[in-house]
Design a protein around this motif. Structure first.
Motif, PDB file in Angstrom:
ATOM      1  N   ALA A  38       0.880  -1.180   0.000  1.00  0.00           N
ATOM      2  CA  ALA A  38       0.000   0.000   0.000  1.00  0.00           C
ATOM      3  C   ALA A  38       0.912   1.223   0.000  1.00  0.00           C
ATOM      4  O   ALA A  38       2.134   1.092   0.114  1.00  0.00           O
ATOM      5  CB  ALA A  38      -0.891  -0.004   1.239  1.00  0.00           C
ATOM      6  N   GLU A  39       0.339   2.386  -0.109  1.00  0.00           N
ATOM      7  CA  GLU A  39       1.142   3.609  -0.076  1.00  0.00           C
ATOM      8  C   GLU A  39       1.952   3.649   1.223  1.00  0.00           C
ATOM      9  O   GLU A  39       1.394   3.564   2.318  1.00  0.00           O
ATOM     10  CB  GLU A  39       0.221   4.833  -0.152  1.00  0.00           C
ATOM     11  N   GLY A  40       3.275   3.712   1.120  1.00  0.00           N
ATOM     12  CA  GLY A  40       4.141   3.767   2.290  1.00  0.00           C
ATOM     13  C   GLY A  40       4.309   2.449   3.017  1.00  0.00           C
ATOM     14  O   GLY A  40       4.813   2.423   4.140  1.00  0.00           O
ATOM     15  N   VAL A  41       3.903   1.326   2.394  1.00  0.00           N
ATOM     16  CA  VAL A  41       4.054   0.009   3.016  1.00  0.00           C
ATOM     17  C   VAL A  41       4.727  -0.921   2.000  1.00  0.00           C
ATOM     18  O   VAL A  41       4.138  -1.285   0.984  1.00  0.00           O
ATOM     19  CB  VAL A  41       2.697  -0.593   3.446  1.00  0.00           C
ATOM     20  N   PHE A  42       5.992  -1.267   2.296  1.00  0.00           N
ATOM     21  CA  PHE A  42       6.766  -2.127   1.415  1.00  0.00           C
ATOM     22  C   PHE A  42       7.228  -3.347   2.192  1.00  0.00           C
ATOM     23  O   PHE A  42       7.787  -3.223   3.280  1.00  0.00           O
ATOM     24  CB  PHE A  42       7.979  -1.372   0.854  1.00  0.00           C
ATOM     25  N   TYR A  43       6.954  -4.531   1.637  1.00  0.00           N
ATOM     26  CA  TYR A  43       7.390  -5.780   2.251  1.00  0.00           C
ATOM     27  C   TYR A  43       8.662  -6.252   1.572  1.00  0.00           C
ATOM     28  O   TYR A  43       8.795  -6.166   0.352  1.00  0.00           O
ATOM     29  CB  TYR A  43       6.342  -6.879   2.073  1.00  0.00           C
ATOM     30  N   VAL A  44       9.584  -6.777   2.364  1.00  0.00           N
ATOM     31  CA  VAL A  44      10.715  -7.520   1.831  1.00  0.00           C
ATOM     32  C   VAL A  44      10.294  -8.984   1.903  1.00  0.00           C
ATOM     33  O   VAL A  44       9.875  -9.478   2.953  1.00  0.00           O
ATOM     34  CB  VAL A  44      12.003  -7.273   2.648  1.00  0.00           C
ATOM     35  N   VAL A  45      10.361  -9.657   0.757  1.00  0.00           N
ATOM     36  CA  VAL A  45       9.821 -11.008   0.619  1.00  0.00           C
ATOM     37  C   VAL A  45      10.946 -11.959   0.224  1.00  0.00           C
ATOM     38  O   VAL A  45      11.761 -11.650  -0.649  1.00  0.00           O
ATOM     39  CB  VAL A  45       8.702 -11.023  -0.461  1.00  0.00           C
ATOM     40  N   ASN A  46      10.976 -13.156   0.840  1.00  0.00           N
ATOM     41  CA  ASN A  46      12.016 -14.139   0.509  1.00  0.00           C
ATOM     42  C   ASN A  46      11.541 -15.108  -0.578  1.00  0.00           C
ATOM     43  O   ASN A  46      10.431 -14.976  -1.111  1.00  0.00           O
ATOM     44  CB  ASN A  46      12.481 -14.886   1.761  1.00  0.00           C
ATOM     45  N   ASP A  47      12.383 -16.109  -0.882  1.00  0.00           N
ATOM     46  CA  ASP A  47      12.076 -17.095  -1.925  1.00  0.00           C
ATOM     47  C   ASP A  47      10.807 -17.893  -1.645  1.00  0.00           C
ATOM     48  O   ASP A  47      10.167 -18.381  -2.562  1.00  0.00           O
ATOM     49  CB  ASP A  47      13.233 -18.095  -2.096  1.00  0.00           C
ATOM     50  N   ASP A  48      10.477 -18.060  -0.376  1.00  0.00           N
ATOM     51  CA  ASP A  48       9.289 -18.822  -0.013  1.00  0.00           C
ATOM     52  C   ASP A  48       8.041 -17.944   0.042  1.00  0.00           C
ATOM     53  O   ASP A  48       6.997 -18.360   0.530  1.00  0.00           O
ATOM     54  CB  ASP A  48       9.491 -19.507   1.342  1.00  0.00           C
ATOM     55  N   ASN A  49       8.167 -16.703  -0.432  1.00  0.00           N
ATOM     56  CA  ASN A  49       7.074 -15.727  -0.468  1.00  0.00           C
ATOM     57  C   ASN A  49       6.628 -15.304   0.930  1.00  0.00           C
ATOM     58  O   ASN A  49       5.477 -14.922   1.141  1.00  0.00           O
ATOM     59  CB  ASN A  49       5.892 -16.236  -1.294  1.00  0.00           C
ATOM     60  N   ASP A  50       7.544 -15.388   1.897  1.00  0.00           N
ATOM     61  CA  ASP A  50       7.264 -14.941   3.258  1.00  0.00           C
ATOM     62  C   ASP A  50       7.663 -13.475   3.390  1.00  0.00           C
ATOM     63  O   ASP A  50       8.744 -13.083   2.946  1.00  0.00           O
ATOM     64  CB  ASP A  50       8.075 -15.748   4.282  1.00  0.00           C
ATOM     65  N   ASN A  51       6.811 -12.673   4.002  1.00  0.00           N
ATOM     66  CA  ASN A  51       7.154 -11.284   4.297  1.00  0.00           C
ATOM     67  C   ASN A  51       8.098 -11.302   5.496  1.00  0.00           C
ATOM     68  O   ASN A  51       7.714 -11.724   6.579  1.00  0.00           O
ATOM     69  CB  ASN A  51       5.911 -10.472   4.625  1.00  0.00           C
ATOM     70  N   ILE A  52       9.336 -10.849   5.292  1.00  0.00           N
ATOM     71  CA  ILE A  52      10.302 -10.918   6.388  1.00  0.00           C
ATOM     72  C   ILE A  52      10.594  -9.558   7.014  1.00  0.00           C
ATOM     73  O   ILE A  52      11.218  -9.496   8.063  1.00  0.00           O
ATOM     74  CB  ILE A  52      11.616 -11.604   5.946  1.00  0.00           C
ATOM     75  N   GLN A  53      10.133  -8.478   6.381  1.00  0.00           N
ATOM     76  CA  GLN A  53      10.306  -7.150   6.953  1.00  0.00           C
ATOM     77  C   GLN A  53       9.318  -6.197   6.298  1.00  0.00           C
ATOM     78  O   GLN A  53       8.970  -6.361   5.138  1.00  0.00           O
ATOM     79  CB  GLN A  53      11.743  -6.659   6.724  1.00  0.00           C
ATOM     80  N   VAL A  54       8.864  -5.192   7.055  1.00  0.00           N
ATOM     81  CA  VAL A  54       7.971  -4.161   6.532  1.00  0.00           C
ATOM     82  C   VAL A  54       8.664  -2.819   6.714  1.00  0.00           C
ATOM     83  O   VAL A  54       9.135  -2.508   7.810  1.00  0.00           O
ATOM     84  CB  VAL A  54       6.610  -4.146   7.272  1.00  0.00           C
ATOM     85  N   LEU A  55       8.716  -2.037   5.634  1.00  0.00           N
ATOM     86  CA  LEU A  55       9.349  -0.724   5.681  1.00  0.00           C
ATOM     87  C   LEU A  55       8.480   0.291   4.957  1.00  0.00           C
ATOM     88  O   LEU A  55       7.538  -0.079   4.259  1.00  0.00           O
ATOM     89  CB  LEU A  55      10.752  -0.795   5.062  1.00  0.00           C
ATOM     90  N   ASP A  56       8.828   1.577   5.106  1.00  0.00           N
ATOM     91  CA  ASP A  56       7.959   2.618   4.557  1.00  0.00           C
ATOM     92  C   ASP A  56       8.419   3.189   3.220  1.00  0.00           C
ATOM     93  O   ASP A  56       7.669   3.934   2.581  1.00  0.00           O
ATOM     94  CB  ASP A  56       7.750   3.741   5.573  1.00  0.00           C
ATOM     95  N   THR A  57       9.644   2.871   2.762  1.00  0.00           N
ATOM     96  CA  THR A  57      10.109   3.337   1.449  1.00  0.00           C
ATOM     97  C   THR A  57      10.946   2.245   0.784  1.00  0.00           C
ATOM     98  O   THR A  57      11.474   1.360   1.462  1.00  0.00           O
ATOM     99  CB  THR A  57      10.985   4.606   1.550  1.00  0.00           C
TER     100      THR A  57
END
Length: 145
Positions: A38-57
């Motif tokens: 979403a606006e200002g919500v970025f997920y870092v995703v691994n090979d297994d499609n797991d969200n491993i971190q949430v950041l704003d930019t």
């Protein structure tokens, strides 16, 4: 070189790997994916499609990924970061380089991605052998030139 103009052609790293600007768009960065949720919500995703971190930019996500790999592989050799049963024919000099170095990280990510693919039970033996051969070849190219 462009044969007609005798000028060097410039190619961006990957023109399709742009920063995400809309929800659902993704960017590949150093072996992980940055997905805009979403606006200002970025997920870092691994090979297994797991969200491993949430950041704003996107920039903060890239910084986080840089730190993630530094911590993940600090003091680790390539041989310790891959499955040496699969990659037994990896050149010994390559196996001893630091996994968090530029070349080491590229090799670790490539070989681990191929190892992930090799888990597919239905994979034909000839394809399995080809993937291993090409992973070893690319590792040699990156390290030895």
């Amino acid at each position: 070189m462009n044969a007609e103009t005798n000028e060097e052609q410039e190619f961006p790293d990957n023109p399709e790997n742009l920063d995400p600007t809309r929800p659902g768009q993704e960017k590949y960065y150093r072996g992980l994916v940055i997905r805009m949720e979403a606006e200002g919500v970025f997920y870092v995703v691994n090979d297994d499609n797991d969200n491993i971190q949430v950041l704003d930019t996107v920039a903060r996500a890239e910084e986080w990924i840089d730190g993630f790999w530094d911590e993940e592989y600090a003091g680790v050799r390539v041989r310790e970061a891959i499955d040496m049963k699969v990659w037994a024919k990896l050149h010994p000099e390559i196996a001893e380089i630091e996994a968090y170095s530029v070349c080491g990280l590229a090799i670790v990510q490539l070989l681990n991605s191929i190892s992930h693919t090799l888990r597919i039970v239905e994979l034909e033996p000839s394809i399995r052998a080809l993937l291993i051969k090409e992973g070893l070849h690319q590792s040699n190219v990156w390290y030895f030139g």
